[in-house]
Design an enzyme around this catalytic site. Structure first.
Site, PDB file in Angstrom:
ATOM      1  N   SER A  32     -34.163-100.228   2.010  1.00  0.00           N
ATOM      2  CA  SER A  32     -34.674-101.595   1.834  1.00  0.00           C
ATOM      3  C   SER A  32     -34.295-102.470   3.013  1.00  0.00           C
ATOM      4  O   SER A  32     -33.115-102.606   3.339  1.00  0.00           O
ATOM      5  CB  SER A  32     -34.085-102.226   0.572  1.00  0.00           C
ATOM      6  OG  SER A  32     -34.370-101.454  -0.547  1.00  0.00           O
ATOM      7  N   ARG A  85     -38.006 -92.104   0.201  1.00  0.00           N
ATOM      8  CA  ARG A  85     -36.741 -91.725  -0.400  1.00  0.00           C
ATOM      9  C   ARG A  85     -37.023 -91.447  -1.866  1.00  0.00           C
ATOM     10  O   ARG A  85     -37.683 -92.245  -2.520  1.00  0.00           O
ATOM     11  CB  ARG A  85     -35.820 -92.917  -0.270  1.00  0.00           C
ATOM     12  CG  ARG A  85     -34.383 -92.598  -0.474  1.00  0.00           C
ATOM     13  CD  ARG A  85     -33.541 -93.791  -0.102  1.00  0.00           C
ATOM     14  NE  ARG A  85     -32.363 -93.374   0.628  1.00  0.00           N
ATOM     15  CZ  ARG A  85     -31.608 -94.209   1.309  1.00  0.00           C
ATOM     16  NH1 ARG A  85     -31.937 -95.469   1.403  1.00  0.00           N
ATOM     17  NH2 ARG A  85     -30.530 -93.770   1.907  1.00  0.00           N
ATOM     18  N   GLU A 186     -25.436-103.590 -11.696  1.00  0.00           N
ATOM     19  CA  GLU A 186     -24.173-103.510 -12.415  1.00  0.00           C
ATOM     20  C   GLU A 186     -23.930-104.741 -13.291  1.00  0.00           C
ATOM     21  O   GLU A 186     -24.447-105.825 -13.022  1.00  0.00           O
ATOM     22  CB  GLU A 186     -22.993-103.411 -11.418  1.00  0.00           C
ATOM     23  CG  GLU A 186     -22.989-102.154 -10.586  1.00  0.00           C
ATOM     24  CD  GLU A 186     -24.092-102.135  -9.540  1.00  0.00           C
ATOM     25  OE1 GLU A 186     -24.431-103.205  -9.002  1.00  0.00           O
ATOM     26  OE2 GLU A 186     -24.638-101.045  -9.279  1.00  0.00           O
ATOM     27  N   SER A 205     -28.254 -95.248  -3.765  1.00  0.00           N
ATOM     28  CA  SER A 205     -28.749 -94.173  -2.890  1.00  0.00           C
ATOM     29  C   SER A 205     -27.604 -93.625  -2.056  1.00  0.00           C
ATOM     30  O   SER A 205     -26.430 -93.839  -2.371  1.00  0.00           O
ATOM     31  CB  SER A 205     -29.863 -94.719  -1.977  1.00  0.00           C
ATOM     32  OG  SER A 205     -29.332 -95.635  -1.046  1.00  0.00           O
ATOM     33  N   ASN A 228     -27.585-108.785  -1.230  1.00  0.00           N
ATOM     34  CA  ASN A 228     -27.127-109.693  -2.303  1.00  0.00           C
ATOM     35  C   ASN A 228     -25.629-109.502  -2.506  1.00  0.00           C
ATOM     36  O   ASN A 228     -25.081-108.452  -2.199  1.00  0.00           O
ATOM     37  CB  ASN A 228     -27.875-109.377  -3.619  1.00  0.00           C
ATOM     38  CG  ASN A 228     -27.716-107.933  -4.062  1.00  0.00           C
ATOM     39  OD1 ASN A 228     -28.438-107.043  -3.598  1.00  0.00           O
ATOM     40  ND2 ASN A 228     -26.762-107.692  -4.943  1.00  0.00           N
TER      41      ASN A 228
HETATM   42  I1  8IG Z   1     -30.791-103.906  -2.486  1.00  0.00           I
HETATM   43  O1  8IG Z   1     -26.304-105.143  -6.212  1.00  0.00           O
HETATM   44  C1  8IG Z   1     -29.430-103.531  -3.881  1.00  0.00           C
HETATM   45  N1  8IG Z   1     -29.332-102.323  -4.404  1.00  0.00           N
HETATM   46  N2  8IG Z   1     -26.391-100.789  -7.633  1.00  0.00           N
HETATM   47  N3  8IG Z   1     -26.336-102.996  -6.920  1.00  0.00           N
HETATM   48  C2  8IG Z   1     -26.871-101.746  -6.876  1.00  0.00           C
HETATM   49  N4  8IG Z   1     -27.886-101.424  -6.072  1.00  0.00           N
HETATM   50  C3  8IG Z   1     -28.349-102.400  -5.290  1.00  0.00           C
HETATM   51  C4  8IG Z   1     -27.859-103.699  -5.279  1.00  0.00           C
HETATM   52  C5  8IG Z   1     -26.788-104.009  -6.145  1.00  0.00           C
HETATM   53  N5  8IG Z   1     -28.556-104.398  -4.383  1.00  0.00           N
END
Ligand code: 8IG
Length: 266
Positions: A32, A85, A186, A205, A228
């Site tokens: 991403s 992926r 989470e 991943s 984030n």
């Molecule tokens: I972009 O905050 C992304 N992928 N597990 N947690 C998890 N996967 C993610 C997150 C995240 N942000």
């Protein structure tokens, strides 16, 4: 040869036929936010839809492309961009998750640059930050390895390649990535748990692919784009559009960084 190796070799043959490239040097997994890097790395000399190669399912997740692209760098190396992926949350099969990396190794690649978008548990390493993976925790309960495959994971993320990345951007922080199965993000309690376990990046991943890559002997560089703050760290809720926004606004900067790293990887 294991079944997985045989399937990877079949996919590699189809990839060679489709792209006209006999042997690749580097495999690149673009997560991403990282999709724009390919255009800076080299000239595209061939490509194929992943679904047209043996062993890949067709998927569509916003922000994830599904083309396998063959690039030639200015100095004549060949880079395979694994656009597709297969996430564990989609296929629930670690062998399928690892198929792209194994195909790349079967097609000659000896180096892997693996990227992702992820959450950060450190407020000071916030959205838009690029983090150099130092290690990971495979929290999926799964593995792409079968039988008595006692793969050494002591230096899975190459010290040499990390040093190279730091020579290009000395400010890159180190991170420890934990792979959850997803697809849910989470809970704040799970993020606190991840922190206690020693992780500071949370994602869905990378760890399973890195296991297969180490088994295949690839030299690995892992780069995360923080999109984030992890749940409960920022206090806000998480959604996929935020991920896409940070990816889009960070795109040019991180693409340049990745292209410079690949250039230095000879
Ligand atoms: I972009 O905050 C992304 N992928 N597990 N947690 C998890 N996967 C993610 C997150 C995240 N942000």
């Amino acid at each position: 040869m294991t079944d997985a190796t045989t399937r990877a070799a079949e996919a590699a043959d189809a990839l060679r036929a489709a792209t006209g490239v006999d042997s690749f040097d580097i495999a690149l997994v673009l997560g991403s936010g990282w999709g724009g890097a390919a255009d800076l790395i080299g000239e595209e000399v061939g490509s194929i839809e992943a679904a047209d190669l043996p062993g890949f399912d067709a998927h569509a997740v916003a922000g994830h492309s599904s083309r396998m692209r063959a690039l030639r760098t200015e100095d004549g190396r060949h880079v395979l961009v694994l656009g597709s992926r297969q996430h564990f949350y989609q296929v629930r099969d670690a062998g399928k998750v690892a198929h792209g990396v194994r195909m790349a190794a079967a097609a000659g690649a000896t180096q892997l640059v693996i990227t992702n978008g992820c959450g950060s548990t450190r407020p000071e390493v916030g959205p838009g930050s690029v983090v150099l993976l130092a290690d990971h925790i495979n929290f999926t309960g799964a593995t792409p390895l079968a039988g008595a495959s006692f793969v050494d994971m002591t230096q899975a993320y190459s010290p040499r390649l990390r040093e190279l990345a730091r020579s290009i951007d000395p400010d890159l922080p180190d991170g420890v990535y934990i792979q959850f199965t997803g697809p849910q993000y989470e809970t704040p309690a799970e993020v606190r748990m991840a922190t206690i376990l020693g992780a500071n990046l949370v994602g869905m991943s990378t760890a399973l692919e890195v296991l297969a890559a180490r088994q295949a002997g690839l030299e690995i560089l892992g780069l995360s784009l923080v999109t984030n703050l992890a749940a409960g760290i920022g206090g806000e809720t998480l959604d996929h559009s935020e991920v896409l926004d940070v990816g889009a606004s960070s795109g040019p900067r991180i693409s340049r960084l990745l292209a410079d790293i690949v250039e230095g990887m000879r």
